[in-house]
Design a protein around this motif. Structure first.
Motif, PDB file in Angstrom:
ATOM      1  N   ARG A  53      -9.632  10.716  19.274  1.00 35.56           N
ATOM      2  CA  ARG A  53      -9.364   9.335  18.908  1.00 35.56           C
ATOM      3  C   ARG A  53      -8.590   8.705  19.985  1.00 35.56           C
ATOM      4  O   ARG A  53      -8.836   7.362  20.031  1.00 35.56           O
ATOM      5  CB  ARG A  53      -9.013   9.488  17.598  1.00 35.56           C
ATOM      6  N   LEU A  54      -7.577   9.091  20.400  1.00 40.08           N
ATOM      7  CA  LEU A  54      -6.909   8.378  21.485  1.00 40.08           C
ATOM      8  C   LEU A  54      -7.668   8.064  22.530  1.00 40.08           C
ATOM      9  O   LEU A  54      -7.786   6.756  23.371  1.00 40.08           O
ATOM     10  CB  LEU A  54      -5.643   9.081  22.003  1.00 40.08           C
ATOM     11  N   GLY A  55      -8.489   8.859  23.025  1.00 32.60           N
ATOM     12  CA  GLY A  55      -9.457   8.653  24.173  1.00 32.60           C
ATOM     13  C   GLY A  55     -10.343   7.398  23.866  1.00 32.60           C
ATOM     14  O   GLY A  55     -10.732   6.452  24.584  1.00 32.60           O
ATOM     15  N   ALA A  56     -10.890   7.440  22.534  1.00 30.44           N
ATOM     16  CA  ALA A  56     -12.054   6.530  22.047  1.00 30.44           C
ATOM     17  C   ALA A  56     -10.973   5.098  22.040  1.00 30.44           C
ATOM     18  O   ALA A  56     -11.509   4.092  22.510  1.00 30.44           O
ATOM     19  CB  ALA A  56     -12.227   6.668  20.768  1.00 30.44           C
ATOM     20  N   VAL A  57      -9.822   5.068  21.571  1.00 27.40           N
ATOM     21  CA  VAL A  57      -9.128   3.845  21.580  1.00 27.40           C
ATOM     22  C   VAL A  57      -8.776   3.259  22.834  1.00 27.40           C
ATOM     23  O   VAL A  57      -8.813   2.185  23.035  1.00 27.40           O
ATOM     24  CB  VAL A  57      -7.859   4.138  20.728  1.00 27.40           C
ATOM     25  N   GLY A  65     -15.966  -6.515  28.400  1.00 27.18           N
ATOM     26  CA  GLY A  65     -17.567  -6.036  28.154  1.00 27.18           C
ATOM     27  C   GLY A  65     -17.689  -5.177  26.825  1.00 27.18           C
ATOM     28  O   GLY A  65     -18.706  -4.541  26.644  1.00 27.18           O
ATOM     29  N   ALA A  66     -16.830  -5.714  26.052  1.00 24.53           N
ATOM     30  CA  ALA A  66     -16.903  -4.812  24.657  1.00 24.53           C
ATOM     31  C   ALA A  66     -17.990  -5.754  23.684  1.00 24.53           C
ATOM     32  O   ALA A  66     -17.907  -6.914  23.339  1.00 24.53           O
ATOM     33  CB  ALA A  66     -15.773  -4.763  23.961  1.00 24.53           C
ATOM     34  N   SER A  67     -18.949  -4.809  23.137  1.00 24.49           N
ATOM     35  CA  SER A  67     -19.926  -5.629  22.281  1.00 24.49           C
ATOM     36  C   SER A  67     -19.359  -5.427  20.891  1.00 24.49           C
ATOM     37  O   SER A  67     -18.182  -4.896  20.573  1.00 24.49           O
ATOM     38  CB  SER A  67     -21.258  -4.631  22.129  1.00 24.49           C
ATOM     39  N   THR A  68     -20.021  -6.038  19.768  1.00 20.09           N
ATOM     40  CA  THR A  68     -19.502  -6.011  18.451  1.00 20.09           C
ATOM     41  C   THR A  68     -19.525  -4.536  18.125  1.00 20.09           C
ATOM     42  O   THR A  68     -18.714  -3.873  17.324  1.00 20.09           O
ATOM     43  CB  THR A  68     -20.383  -6.853  17.597  1.00 20.09           C
ATOM     44  N   ASP A  69     -20.498  -3.772  18.376  1.00 16.33           N
ATOM     45  CA  ASP A  69     -20.578  -2.224  18.096  1.00 16.33           C
ATOM     46  C   ASP A  69     -19.565  -1.537  18.835  1.00 16.33           C
ATOM     47  O   ASP A  69     -18.900  -0.524  18.183  1.00 16.33           O
ATOM     48  CB  ASP A  69     -21.852  -1.467  18.498  1.00 16.33           C
ATOM     49  N   ASP A  70     -18.966  -1.811  19.970  1.00 14.58           N
ATOM     50  CA  ASP A  70     -18.019  -1.238  20.597  1.00 14.58           C
ATOM     51  C   ASP A  70     -16.725  -1.626  20.027  1.00 14.58           C
ATOM     52  O   ASP A  70     -15.835  -0.855  19.706  1.00 14.58           O
ATOM     53  CB  ASP A  70     -17.924  -1.680  22.073  1.00 14.58           C
ATOM     54  N   LEU A  71     -16.681  -2.951  19.800  1.00 11.97           N
ATOM     55  CA  LEU A  71     -15.387  -3.145  18.775  1.00 11.97           C
ATOM     56  C   LEU A  71     -15.291  -2.356  17.506  1.00 11.97           C
ATOM     57  O   LEU A  71     -14.150  -2.152  17.082  1.00 11.97           O
ATOM     58  CB  LEU A  71     -15.425  -4.784  18.865  1.00 11.97           C
ATOM     59  N   ALA A  72     -16.133  -2.381  17.022  1.00 13.18           N
ATOM     60  CA  ALA A  72     -16.259  -1.697  15.570  1.00 13.18           C
ATOM     61  C   ALA A  72     -15.942  -0.402  15.779  1.00 13.18           C
ATOM     62  O   ALA A  72     -15.139   0.123  14.871  1.00 13.18           O
ATOM     63  CB  ALA A  72     -17.726  -1.937  14.908  1.00 13.18           C
ATOM     64  N   HIS A  73     -16.339   0.384  16.708  1.00  9.32           N
ATOM     65  CA  HIS A  73     -15.961   1.863  16.937  1.00  9.32           C
ATOM     66  C   HIS A  73     -14.446   1.865  17.258  1.00  9.32           C
ATOM     67  O   HIS A  73     -13.817   2.699  16.992  1.00  9.32           O
ATOM     68  CB  HIS A  73     -16.973   2.435  18.146  1.00  9.32           C
ATOM     69  N   THR A  74     -13.907   0.942  18.146  1.00 11.15           N
ATOM     70  CA  THR A  74     -12.433   0.806  18.474  1.00 11.15           C
ATOM     71  C   THR A  74     -11.580   0.711  17.333  1.00 11.15           C
ATOM     72  O   THR A  74     -10.774   1.315  17.163  1.00 11.15           O
ATOM     73  CB  THR A  74     -12.218  -0.205  19.508  1.00 11.15           C
ATOM     74  N   LEU A  79     -12.577   1.682  14.068  1.00 11.93           N
ATOM     75  CA  LEU A  79     -12.664   2.685  13.247  1.00 11.93           C
ATOM     76  C   LEU A  79     -11.828   3.907  13.939  1.00 11.93           C
ATOM     77  O   LEU A  79     -11.090   4.518  13.146  1.00 11.93           O
ATOM     78  CB  LEU A  79     -14.276   3.333  13.453  1.00 11.93           C
ATOM     79  N   MET A  80     -11.738   4.095  15.023  1.00 14.02           N
ATOM     80  CA  MET A  80     -10.894   5.193  15.795  1.00 14.02           C
ATOM     81  C   MET A  80      -9.337   4.916  15.726  1.00 14.02           C
ATOM     82  O   MET A  80      -8.714   5.535  15.569  1.00 14.02           O
ATOM     83  CB  MET A  80     -11.360   5.350  17.337  1.00 14.02           C
ATOM     84  N   SER A  81      -9.225   3.490  15.995  1.00 14.52           N
ATOM     85  CA  SER A  81      -7.754   3.156  15.908  1.00 14.52           C
ATOM     86  C   SER A  81      -7.278   3.095  14.611  1.00 14.52           C
ATOM     87  O   SER A  81      -6.050   3.373  14.346  1.00 14.52           O
ATOM     88  CB  SER A  81      -7.489   1.732  16.372  1.00 14.52           C
ATOM     89  N   THR A  82      -7.937   2.950  13.537  1.00 15.44           N
ATOM     90  CA  THR A  82      -7.605   3.021  12.102  1.00 15.44           C
ATOM     91  C   THR A  82      -7.405   4.564  11.793  1.00 15.44           C
ATOM     92  O   THR A  82      -6.169   4.730  11.248  1.00 15.44           O
ATOM     93  CB  THR A  82      -8.592   2.441  11.457  1.00 15.44           C
ATOM     94  N   GLY A  83      -8.100   5.267  12.249  1.00 13.25           N
ATOM     95  CA  GLY A  83      -8.070   6.710  12.095  1.00 13.25           C
ATOM     96  C   GLY A  83      -6.852   7.252  12.679  1.00 13.25           C
ATOM     97  O   GLY A  83      -6.053   7.970  12.053  1.00 13.25           O
ATOM     98  N   LEU A  84      -6.629   6.665  13.815  1.00 12.16           N
ATOM     99  CA  LEU A  84      -5.596   7.320  14.511  1.00 12.16           C
ATOM    100  C   LEU A  84      -4.108   6.747  13.792  1.00 12.16           C
ATOM    101  O   LEU A  84      -3.253   7.402  13.846  1.00 12.16           O
ATOM    102  CB  LEU A  84      -5.736   6.876  15.915  1.00 12.16           C
ATOM    103  N   THR A  85      -4.144   5.454  13.637  1.00 15.60           N
ATOM    104  CA  THR A  85      -2.864   4.755  13.096  1.00 15.60           C
ATOM    105  C   THR A  85      -2.587   5.543  11.637  1.00 15.60           C
ATOM    106  O   THR A  85      -1.495   5.688  11.328  1.00 15.60           O
ATOM    107  CB  THR A  85      -3.184   3.441  12.797  1.00 15.60           C
TER     108      THR A  85
END
Length: 126
Positions: free
Chosen positions: A36-40, A51-60, A62-68
Motif C-alpha cells: 500500500r505504501l508503495g502504491a501511494v 501524468g496521473a490519470s483519473t484511474d491512477d488517482l482513484a487507485h491512489t 483507494l490505497m491511501s485510504t486503506g493505509l490511513t
C-alpha cells in the motif's frame, strides 16, 4: 537521436528497516502495508510528474485510504496501550505534537469507546 533507455540501471528498491523478528511478527501484514505504501508513493510520483490519470488517482485514493485506516488503528492501539501502562498525558502530548489538554481529550475520548476493527487488527493481526 538515441533509442537507448533513459535509465540503464534498475530503479532502487525502497528499503523498510525492520529486524527479522519484527518482519516475522508482522507476517503478511507487513507485506500488505509495504504494498500500500508503495502504491501511494507511486501515485504521489505520478501527481508530481503531472501524468496521473483519473484511474491512477482513484487507485491512489483507494490505497491511501486503506493505509490511513490501518495507521489510525495502529495509533489508537498505541494510545490505548500507552494509557494502560500508565503513560503520562505530557508524554502523549509530545508524541502527538499537541498540547497536554488536547492529548488528554483525545486519549479520554478514545478510551470511552470500544477498540475499532483496525485497532483490533493492529493488536491481534486479525
Amino acid at each position: 537521436m538515441t533509442t537507448e533507455p533513459e535509465h540503464t540501471t534498475p530503479a532502487p528498491d525502497l528499503t523498510i528497516p525492520l529486524s527479522a523478528a519484527d518482519a516475522q511478527a508482522l507476517g503478511d501484514d507487513g507485506d500488505q502495508l509495504a504494498m500500500r505504501l508503495g502504491a501511494v508513493l507511486h501515485g504521489l510520483a505520478q501527481m508530481r510528474a503531472g501524468g496521473a490519470s483519473t484511474d491512477d488517482l482513484a487507485h491512489t485514493i483507494l490505497m491511501s485510504t486503506g493505509l490511513t485506516k490501518r495507521l489510525e488503528g495502529i495509533r489508537d492501539a498505541a494510545v490505548r496501550q500507552h494509557a494502560a501502562q500508565g503513560g503520562s498525558y505530557g508524554a502523549l502530548a509530545n508524541a502527538m505534537g499537541v498540547t497536554r489538554a488536547t492529548a488528554q481529550s483525545r486519549r479520554d475520548t478514545l478510551l470511552k469507546k470500544d477498540p475499532s476493527e483496525m485497532e483490533k487488527w493492529a493488536t491481534d493481526g486479525d
